[in-house]
Scaffold this motif. Structure first.
Motif, mmCIF file in Angstrom:
data_model
loop_
_atom_site.group_PDB
_atom_site.id
_atom_site.type_symbol
_atom_site.label_atom_id
_atom_site.label_comp_id
_atom_site.label_asym_id
_atom_site.label_seq_id
_atom_site.Cartn_x
_atom_site.Cartn_y
_atom_site.Cartn_z
ATOM 1 N N ALA A 155 0.837 -1.205 0.000
ATOM 2 C CA ALA A 155 0.000 0.000 0.000
ATOM 3 C C ALA A 155 0.869 1.251 0.000
ATOM 4 C CB ALA A 155 -0.924 -0.008 1.216
ATOM 5 N N ILE B 208 -6.074 5.028 1.167
ATOM 6 C CA ILE B 208 -5.594 3.809 1.816
ATOM 7 C C ILE B 208 -6.368 3.640 3.121
ATOM 8 C CG2 ILE B 208 -3.620 2.626 2.851
ATOM 9 C CD1 ILE B 208 -1.825 4.216 0.951
ATOM 10 N N GLY C 273 -4.458 -0.085 -7.034
ATOM 11 C CA GLY C 273 -4.874 -0.539 -5.714
ATOM 12 C C GLY C 273 -5.355 -1.970 -5.665
ATOM 13 N N VAL D 29 -6.807 -0.300 -0.937
ATOM 14 C CA VAL D 29 -6.192 0.833 -1.634
ATOM 15 C C VAL D 29 -7.015 1.054 -2.895
ATOM 16 C CG1 VAL D 29 -4.103 1.750 -2.686
ATOM 17 C CG2 VAL D 29 -3.927 0.186 -0.737
#
Length: 492
Positions: A226, A367, A405, A424
């Motif tokens: 992340a 995040i 993500g 994410v």
């Protein structure tokens, strides 16, 4: 903002004693006051400065406002990727960005205004206050007695000790939103949530931003992959990144620019900037409250000492929010306040450790996390299984051009109990709530696989994780268990 502290406000005559006296008018204090007054308690709230606290004045509200505008500028520059024409001559209007933020802040402040609290029945006092004893407090010369009290004085920006920084001048979250002109060259010290959010936002609003983080990655608590996605995103925006880097000295040149000495792996370098923003943590507000007189133990680093019921070392006094919690989030402060009110006024025994608290860093992509990390599970010797789906495999993420993500869900090995998750994604802060509900309600991941999600949504990535897990648990039938269907030969 007049609604946060009306000019000429006159403190009420004290009622003796109050069922609940609250010290601090930020998110925790306001939530406690509203909750207690709804339950029929006689409530007093004391605020030293302005109602709303850090979240409204210098935290969540102003930062998310300028983040929203900065994303608009980023979208305009990226128009070709959406089949549109990049507008010619894009010019950032920083003054208008900040003026919009102040309008929104003033508007939101009215929802917890002094007048609304007064109408609701809360006795509201403004002024510096300190405990006079274990069951009384003094504010503006008036002594107020209470049956139970709640300390919710919040936290402030932690002092940054760097040679020359004080003399050169710098901003913190407490005054950076007073700016009316965008810094031409900005150094952000610290790669935590606020530092990363504002580094990206100011870069998109026209600053040349340098960010110095003294650790190997941004957001040290978060999953490494992340943090890596965040680093790549900041770099694409044009942020100059210095990881494993310590700011060791600052001095002001004759030209007025600030010369900042950096050290990374024993290599020293100097950069020139116009302004500096520090974002290296927060420290609890415990000074000047007379906590010793009240018999309340505290520490200047961790704040007021509380047990799992948020009770202090004085059984009459509870604490909530940033002044006592490790996780300094607005939603955590409000949740802790409601828990403390239930325990203090109604004798309940709700435990803080039983709550499920998610959080989110509002960079692009966002995040979000809830529950255990892999490292925490290993430290506790909990065997886990992780199921991951990448956002670029989700239709809506592709359509939106927001494919960066993943959704990563950690399960207890062998069963479908959700222990934690990291998301994410462009809307990770919205998506994490589904996982939070599942953990809180003890809903297993296999159950989420049966939930019908609207299509197309980015949240369907959670459904894809659940489907992948459910598929992994299927046992293929043995060949001799499969009977061949007998088709009719005569269809006439």
């Amino acid at each position: 903002m007049a609604s946060a502290r009306p000019p000429g406000w006159r403190n009420p005559d004290p009622a003796h004693p109050y069922d609940l006296l609250i010290l601090g008018g930020g998110p925790a204090g306001l939530a406690a006051a509203e909750n207690a007054i709804d339950c029929g308690a006689k409530v007093a709230l004391i605020e030293r400065d302005l109602l709303g606290g850090v979240s409204l004045l210098t935290g969540s509200v102003p930062s998310k406002s300028i983040i929203r505008t900065s994303r608009l500028y980023a979208n305009m520059r990226d128009a070709e990727n959406f089949g549109a024409i990049v507008p010619t001559g894009i010019q950032e209007n920083f003054a208008a960005t900040m003026e919009r933020m102040r309008r929104l802040r003033a508007r939101i402040s009215t929802y917890h205004s002094a007048d609304r609290l007064k109408i609701a029945g809360v006795d509201l006092y403004f002024g510096a206050a300190r405990f006079a004893g274990p069951d009384s407090i003094i504010v503006e010369g008036a002594i107020i007695c209470f049956r139970k009290a709640l300390v919710a004085t919040g936290a402030r920006t932690m002092a940054t000790v760097i040679p020359g920084l004080e003399e050169a001048g710098y901003f913190t979250s407490e005054d950076v939103f007073d700016l009316t002109e965008c810094p031409r060259r900005l150094l952000v010290i610290g790669g935590g949530p606020l530092g990363c959010e504002l580094a990206q936002a100011f870069c998109r609003l026209g600053s040349h931003v340098v960010i110095a983080q003294n650790e190997a990655k941004f957001l040290p608590r978060e999953e490494r992959d992340a943090a890596q996605i965040l680093s790549e995103s900041l770099a694409r925006d044009g942020v100059e990144i210095h990881l494993n880097t310590t700011v060791v000295a600052v001095k002001t040149a004759t030209t007025g620019e600030k010369l900042v000495d950096l050290v990374s792996d024993d290599i020293k370098s100097t950069i020139a900037v116009d302004d500096i923003l520090t974002g290296v943590g927060r420290t609890p507000n415990v000074e000047g409250l007379g906590l010793d007189e009240a018999g309340v133990a505290c520490d200047r680093v961790t704040g007021i000492r509380v047990d799992d019921f948020l009770r202090t070392t004085n059984p009459r006094i509870y604490a909530a929010g940033d002044v006592c919690l490790e996780h300094k989030f607005t939603h955590a402060a409000e949740a802790s306040a409601r828990l403390a009110v239930a325990n203090a006024l109604f004798g309940e025994e709700r435990k803080w450790s039983a709550l499920t608290i998610p959080w989110c860093t509002y960079t692009d992509p966002e995040i979000a996390h809830v529950g255990l990390y892999v490292s925490e599970a290993k430290d506790r010797s909990i065997p886990i299984k992780t199921v991951t789906v990448l956002m670029h495999d989700t239709d809506r993420a592709m359509i939106d051009g927001q494919e960066e993500g993943f959704v990563k869900i950690h399960l207890r090995e062998g069963i479908d109990e959700i222990l934690g998750a990291t998301i994410v994604a462009a809307h990770a802060g919205e998506m994490i709530n589904e996982i939070t509900l599942a953990i809180d309600a003890h809903i297993g991941l296999s159950v989420l696989a049966t939930v019908i999600h609207a299509y197309p949504t980015q949240a369907s990535a959670i459904k894809r994780v659940a489907d992948a897990f459910a598929k992994s648990r299927l046992t293929p039938p043995r060949a001799h268990d499969i009977s061949r269907p007998e088709w009719p030969t005569d269809l006439g």
